[in-house]
Scaffold this active site. Structure first.
Site, PDB file in Angstrom:
ATOM      1  N   SER B 157       0.836  -1.198   0.000  1.00  0.00           N
ATOM      2  CA  SER B 157       0.000   0.000   0.000  1.00  0.00           C
ATOM      3  C   SER B 157       0.880   1.260   0.000  1.00  0.00           C
ATOM      4  O   SER B 157       1.756   1.385  -0.853  1.00  0.00           O
ATOM      5  CB  SER B 157      -0.924  -0.057   1.226  1.00  0.00           C
ATOM      6  N   ARG B 227     -11.768   6.274  10.429  1.00  0.00           N
ATOM      7  CA  ARG B 227     -11.316   4.887  10.365  1.00  0.00           C
ATOM      8  C   ARG B 227     -12.398   3.966   9.800  1.00  0.00           C
ATOM      9  O   ARG B 227     -12.116   3.039   9.057  1.00  0.00           O
ATOM     10  CB  ARG B 227     -10.906   4.427  11.760  1.00  0.00           C
ATOM     11  N   ASP B 324      -9.078  -6.469  -4.337  1.00  0.00           N
ATOM     12  CA  ASP B 324      -8.645  -5.178  -3.789  1.00  0.00           C
ATOM     13  C   ASP B 324      -9.201  -4.071  -4.685  1.00  0.00           C
ATOM     14  O   ASP B 324      -8.813  -3.959  -5.842  1.00  0.00           O
ATOM     15  CB  ASP B 324      -7.114  -5.144  -3.769  1.00  0.00           C
ATOM     16  N   HIS B 357      -8.223  -5.192   0.009  1.00  0.00           N
ATOM     17  CA  HIS B 357      -6.913  -4.567   0.209  1.00  0.00           C
ATOM     18  C   HIS B 357      -6.194  -5.159   1.423  1.00  0.00           C
ATOM     19  O   HIS B 357      -4.977  -5.294   1.433  1.00  0.00           O
ATOM     20  CB  HIS B 357      -7.118  -3.062   0.388  1.00  0.00           C
ATOM     21  N   ASP B 358      -6.953  -5.491   2.448  1.00  0.00           N
ATOM     22  CA  ASP B 358      -6.405  -6.062   3.681  1.00  0.00           C
ATOM     23  C   ASP B 358      -5.606  -7.336   3.442  1.00  0.00           C
ATOM     24  O   ASP B 358      -4.796  -7.729   4.285  1.00  0.00           O
ATOM     25  CB  ASP B 358      -7.551  -6.402   4.649  1.00  0.00           C
TER      26      ASP B 358
END
EC number: 2.3.1.46
Lengths: 196, 382
Positions: B157, B227, B324, B357-358
């Site tokens: 990232s 968040r 992602d 994405h994680d």
């Protein structure tokens, strides 16, 4: 090493830049790097093959050539190799064009569907040939574009592709005399060096 | 590093810190007179100092990438799955360095530090940073540690952006560059999500124009909301469906009941939000998201990534994940295509993963295998 690959190796100039389309587990490209000192890159889509090839220290890009190769600049490689993959791609003619756009030369190998065993199998059994050499049934084969030696050369003629060299691999290991004399009937694998 | 908490773990680790008194000229034009960097190291630096690997952290990461800080530590470092003995970043072969970036809030100089000129926390007056500022400060840390060339610089990232910037800023100082789930620049959609996050923070009354520390308050609501939004972009639709579906945590959807229900996903997001606002600084979050927004690998190379990568001398591994959507596989393929056109050695894999994405943080078998296969060549001189 597979005999078609032995022929290819002789045609690769030392120190040249080689793109291997459908490089499998990378054994051949690794050998080219070790014996011919080439700068190589391989394209592959099978995850296990990709890991194996990367583990051999090779530069491997996961990319499906059926979706195009236009990310490779014109004439950016000396030789583009495609061993035993012509029959699995969706548009073999377009891939040939792309090979010769990207590379100065192309090297193509494919199983010859004109081999006498295929003909006899089809003629007498009336069914699509299945053999040790082509082990898939018609409905689950990755080979969707079989051709013969004569078919391939006709396509090259139509497209203005020049054949620089050809080698035929037959049943006999050392001296494939019959395969050289009557390739369309006796060659199991055809190996071509082409350019434009 | 005393005891080992678990097998294949680097065990108990202790953060270290380095102070730099040589001023650092920043991309924004301002100068930072002195600064502190907090970092962790795992493994041993060899005599030639040729086995060092730099890990660059992402938006909310820090220097604690692997191991535990104490025996009672509940969770290991953020990339423990990939760093340790026998893991892809093998601490039996490599000397691994991970630092908290400048502007961070976990020990390195940043908005929560005291501004020596005023004697008060920097807060919103901390200079804005670009990815290149991090790279320049990381280079000084390398020199401090006696490392003249990294065997590899690795990041996911925002960390991948730092790794790529390293390849362009200091081409002779790294042999391999590993770029995971990253991009050469953010899309308008990416920037839009970051703007929502910043807006959430800035419109919290407790934010006090960024001077909340002086007023002894914390914009917990705004930071939590930021968040929550971010977290949604880290997960895929699939992953959320699998993890929560439409499961209810409280209440019923039966007719005749007017009380509102709580979905599992709601409570999860709230939890993530509140956890985050306890451990992260709002000004740092704003600073980091801006660094993300401003990053554009090829800006100074005529907006031509091919031209940019022609500066690089290292080999590249690029990895993306199928679901992602924050930094989609397409963003990674752009990196790969530019590297191919620039005639740079590159390997690329798109990992089938439903985690979004994680995924880059998670121990996924194929990702692990490919990463490990690539790392075998790192540190082996050709």
């Amino acid at each position: 090493m597979r005999l078609d690959l032995t022929h290819i190796q002789r045609w690769i100039a030392p120190g040249s830049k080689v793109l291997d389309l459908g490089c499998g587990n990378g054994v051949f490209l690794r050998q080219l790097q070790d014996t011919r000192n080439v700068r190589g890159m391989g394209l592959e889509i099978d995850p296990a093959n990709i890991s194996a090839a990367i583990g051999r220290g090779l530069n491997i890009v996961e990319q499906n050539m059926d979706l195009g190769l236009d990310n490779f600049p014109d004439q950016s490689f000396d030789t583009v190799v495609m061993a035993h993959a012509l029959q699995v791609v969706h548009y073999p003619d377009r891939v040939l064009d792309e090979m010769l756009r990207i590379g100065r030369e192309g090297v193509v190998t494919f199983p010859n569907f004109g081999h006498w065993r295929c003909r006899i199998y089809l003629a007498f059994r009336g069914r699509m040939p299945v053999s040790k050499f082509m082990p898939h049934s018609w409905y689950d084969t990755p080979n969707i574009h079989f051709c013969t030696v004569t078919d391939f050369e006709a396509l090259c003629r139509d497209k203005g592709i020049r054949i620089l060299d050809r080698e035929m691999v037959g049943n006999t290991q050392r001296r494939p005399l019959l395969a050289r004399l009557w390739p369309n009937l006796f060659a199991l694998t055809a190996v071509y060096r082409i350019t434009r | 590093m005393s005891q080992t908490k678990a097998k294949s773990s680097v065990g108990i680790v202790e953060p270290q810190s380095a102070y730099f008194d040589e001023p650092l000229l920043l991309a924004c034009g301002r100068e930072l007179a002195g600064y502190e960097l907090v970092y962790e190291c795992y493994g041993q630096l060899n005599a030639e100092a040729s086995n060092a690997v730099l890990i660059c952290h992402a938006l909310s990461g820090n220097h604690h990438a692997a191991g535990y800080h104490s025996e009672d530590d509940r969770k290991p470092g953020w990339w423990d799955a990939y760093i340790g003995p026998g893991k892809p970043i093998d601490t039996e072969r490599f000397f691994v360095v991970c630092l908290n970036n400048l502007g961070g809030c976990h020990g390195s100089t940043g908005p929560t530090s005291i501004n020596p000129d005023t004697g008060k926390p920097w807060g919103p007056d901390f200079p804005p940073l670009r990815v290149r500022d991090w790279v320049h400060s990381q280079k000084r840390l390398a020199e401090r540690l006696g490392i003249t060339c990294w065997a590899a610089v690795i990041g996911g990232s925002l960390g991948g952006m730092q790794a790529m910037r390293w390849a362009l800023e200091y081409p002779d100082m790294l042999q391999h560059c590993v770029v995971i789930a990253s991009a050469m620049k953010l899309s308008a959609q990416n920037i839009a999500f970051n703007e929502i996050a910043r807006h959430a923070i800035q419109s919290d009354p407790d934010f006090a124009d960024g001077h909340y520390l002086e007023q002894d308050s914390v914009p917990a609501q705004g930071l939590g909301l930021a968040r929550m939004v971010g977290h949604i972009t880290y997960l895929s639709d699939d992953a959320m469906a699998q993890k929560f579906g439409r499961d209810l945590r409280r209440g019923t959807l039966d007719q005749g009941d007017e009380n509102s229900v709580e979905f599992q996903v709601q409570s999860y997001l709230r939890y993530q939000g509140s956890q985050f606002s306890n451990r992260f600084d709002a000004n740092t979050y704003i600073l980091m998201t801006r660094a993300l927004d401003y990053f554009d690998l090829a800006r100074e190379y005529g907006d031509d990534p091919v031209e940019a990568f022609r500066r690089a001398k290292c080999s590249f591994l690029v990895i993306s994940f199928s679901t992602d959507w924050r930094f989609s596989p397409q963003r990674s393929r752009e990196i790969v295509d530019a590297l191919i056109a620039a005639d740079r050695p590159v390997s690329y894999c798109e990992i089938e993963a439903h985690e979004g994405h994680d995924a880059f943080l998670l121990p996924l078998p194929r990702y692990m295998e490919v990463f490990d296969a690539y790392m075998q060549r790192v540190g082996v001189s050709d």
